[in-house]
Design a protein around this motif. Structure first.
Motif, short mmCIF file in Angstrom:
data_model
loop_
_atom_site.label_atom_id
_atom_site.label_comp_id
_atom_site.label_asym_id
_atom_site.label_seq_id
_atom_site.Cartn_x
_atom_site.Cartn_y
_atom_site.Cartn_z
N ALA A 118 -6.38 7.91 -2.29
CA ALA A 118 -5.13 7.97 -3.05
C ALA A 118 -3.98 7.65 -2.10
CB ALA A 118 -4.95 9.34 -3.67
N GLY A 119 -3.05 6.83 -2.57
CA GLY A 119 -1.94 6.41 -1.73
C GLY A 119 -2.20 5.13 -0.96
N ALA A 120 -3.41 4.59 -1.05
CA ALA A 120 -3.70 3.32 -0.39
C ALA A 120 -2.82 2.23 -0.98
CB ALA A 120 -5.18 2.96 -0.56
N ARG A 121 -2.37 1.31 -0.12
CA ARG A 121 -1.44 0.25 -0.53
C ARG A 121 -2.24 -1.01 -0.87
NH1 ARG A 121 3.81 0.45 1.04
NH2 ARG A 121 3.78 -1.68 1.88
N VAL A 122 -2.13 -1.42 -2.15
CA VAL A 122 -2.87 -2.58 -2.64
C VAL A 122 -1.87 -3.63 -3.12
CG1 VAL A 122 -4.59 -3.41 -4.28
CG2 VAL A 122 -4.80 -1.10 -3.33
N GLY A 123 -1.96 -4.82 -2.58
CA GLY A 123 -1.00 -5.86 -2.89
C GLY A 123 -1.46 -6.82 -3.98
N THR A 124 -0.52 -7.21 -4.82
CA THR A 124 -0.76 -8.25 -5.83
C THR A 124 0.59 -8.80 -6.27
OG1 THR A 124 -1.64 -8.77 -8.02
CG2 THR A 124 -0.84 -6.54 -7.69
N GLY A 125 0.61 -10.07 -6.66
CA GLY A 125 1.82 -10.64 -7.23
C GLY A 125 1.79 -10.70 -8.74
N SER A 126 0.75 -10.12 -9.34
CA SER A 126 0.51 -10.24 -10.78
C SER A 126 0.83 -8.94 -11.51
CB SER A 126 -0.95 -10.62 -11.02
OG SER A 126 -1.35 -10.34 -12.33
N PRO A 127 1.78 -8.95 -12.45
CA PRO A 127 2.01 -7.75 -13.28
C PRO A 127 0.76 -7.32 -14.04
CG PRO A 127 3.83 -9.29 -13.50
CD PRO A 127 2.76 -10.01 -12.75
N ARG A 128 -0.09 -8.27 -14.44
CA ARG A 128 -1.33 -7.93 -15.14
C ARG A 128 -2.26 -7.13 -14.24
NH1 ARG A 128 -6.11 -9.89 -14.30
NH2 ARG A 128 -5.22 -11.54 -12.99
#
Length: 313
Positions: A118-128
């Motif tokens: 929990a709290g891990a940072r996951v990147g994405t450029g997609s709102p979906r």
């Protein structure tokens, strides 16, 4: 000997890899040489998040302008980047066989999603993707990012992020499947409409030269892929949602008891992941467009409109 066909593409490594694959298929089929023409789109130059600039058309308009002006003969697009309305004078002549359309996790230390704390940072450029990640309830911190595949993977390698979510198809085309630590089941995360598919676009056949090119490109078309993405994009259009909206869709053609069947799943998720509408429908490949619109109507009746934010008329 005929002049080489001029094939327009974005200049990113992924776009060029996709364009080269189409160019090789054209040459193998016809013997015609194909020259790649790199074109810079607005989406390649802006630093703004796609959700802010709307997403629709930002990666394709410059290519379409080049087609209409005759500077190129055809263009290759990632189909998920295409607006759902087709401009006058152009035609999607081919949708080649689709790569695996699922999303993939690329995490440090080979971790799967359930192994991230929990709290891990996951990147994405997609709102979906962001909405569906939040809906899974793992307490992840979703970080909005931009950049090409190498840039996004570098965020993980350098420890700025714990993981990123990318399209498996793009990683496959770049030879980077080694970075994948988990491929998402569509029941967890539905891909974007058209994800993993390419669109080969050219001028509609208003003269003999254009008509001959349309006929040549039709030989690259995969009917099952076209039916699946037609249904997905019809769903997106009927929801009046742009390509930056939190909408997922996945169509598959399979053999049924009475012939080929098209199975379509769709989801709309609130941006914070708190609510979703997830439905499915089945029809025939020939009624792909109607199937997508019918499922969209059912989703709207179930409250999907209230989860999408601003809709695109």
């Amino acid at each position: 000997m005929s002049e080489p066909l001029k094939l327009g593409t974005r200049k990113s490594s992924l776009a060029m890899a996709q364009a080269r694959a189409v160019a090789e298929a054209i040459t193998a089929r016809s013997g015609r040489e194909v020259e790649l023409v790199g074109i810079t789109t607005y989406g390649d130059t802006t630093k703004a998040a796609l959700a802010q600039i709307g997403g629709t058309g930002v990666f394709v308009n410059a290519l379409r302008d080049a087609l209409l002006e005759g500077r190129i003969d055809l263009a290759v697009h990632s189909l998920k980047d295409l607006p759902t309305t087709q401009p006058d004078g152009l035609v999607i002549a081919a949708v080649p066989p689709r790569e695996d359309p699922r999303d993939a996790l690329c995490a440090r230390d080979g971790r799967k999603l359930t192994e991230l704390s929990a709290g891990a940072r996951v990147g994405t450029g997609s709102p979906r993707r962001a909405a569906q990640l939040r809906a899974l309830g793992y307490g992840l911190v979703v970080v909005a990012i931009r950049g090409n595949v190498d840039t996004r993977l570098r965020y993980v390698a350098e420890g700025e992020l714990d993981a990123v979510v990318l399209a498996r198809a793009g990683l496959a085309r770049l030879g980077r499947l080694d970075a994948v630590t988990e491929v998402f089941d569509p029941m967890q995360m539905l891909p974007a409409p058209g994800q993993g598919a390419l669109a080969v676009e050219c001028r509609a056949g208003h003269n003999e030269v254009d008509a001959a090119l349309v006929e040549l490109l039709r030989g690259l078309d995969d009917p099952d892929t076209r039916a699946a993405v037609t249904a997905e994009r019809a769903l997106l259009a009927a929801l009046e949602a742009g390509c930056s909206a939190p909408v997922g869709a996945f169509g598959e053609v399979a053999e049924g008891e009475e012939g080929p069947e098209l199975y379509l799943r769709g989801v709309v998720v609130a941006s914070d992941g708190s609510q979703s509408v997830r439905l499915s429908a089945t029809g025939t490949p020939d009624e792909a467009d109607q199937l997508g619109r019918r499922l969209a109507a059912e989703m709207l009746a179930a409250g999907a409109a209230g989860l999408m934010g601003e809709r695109v008329p």
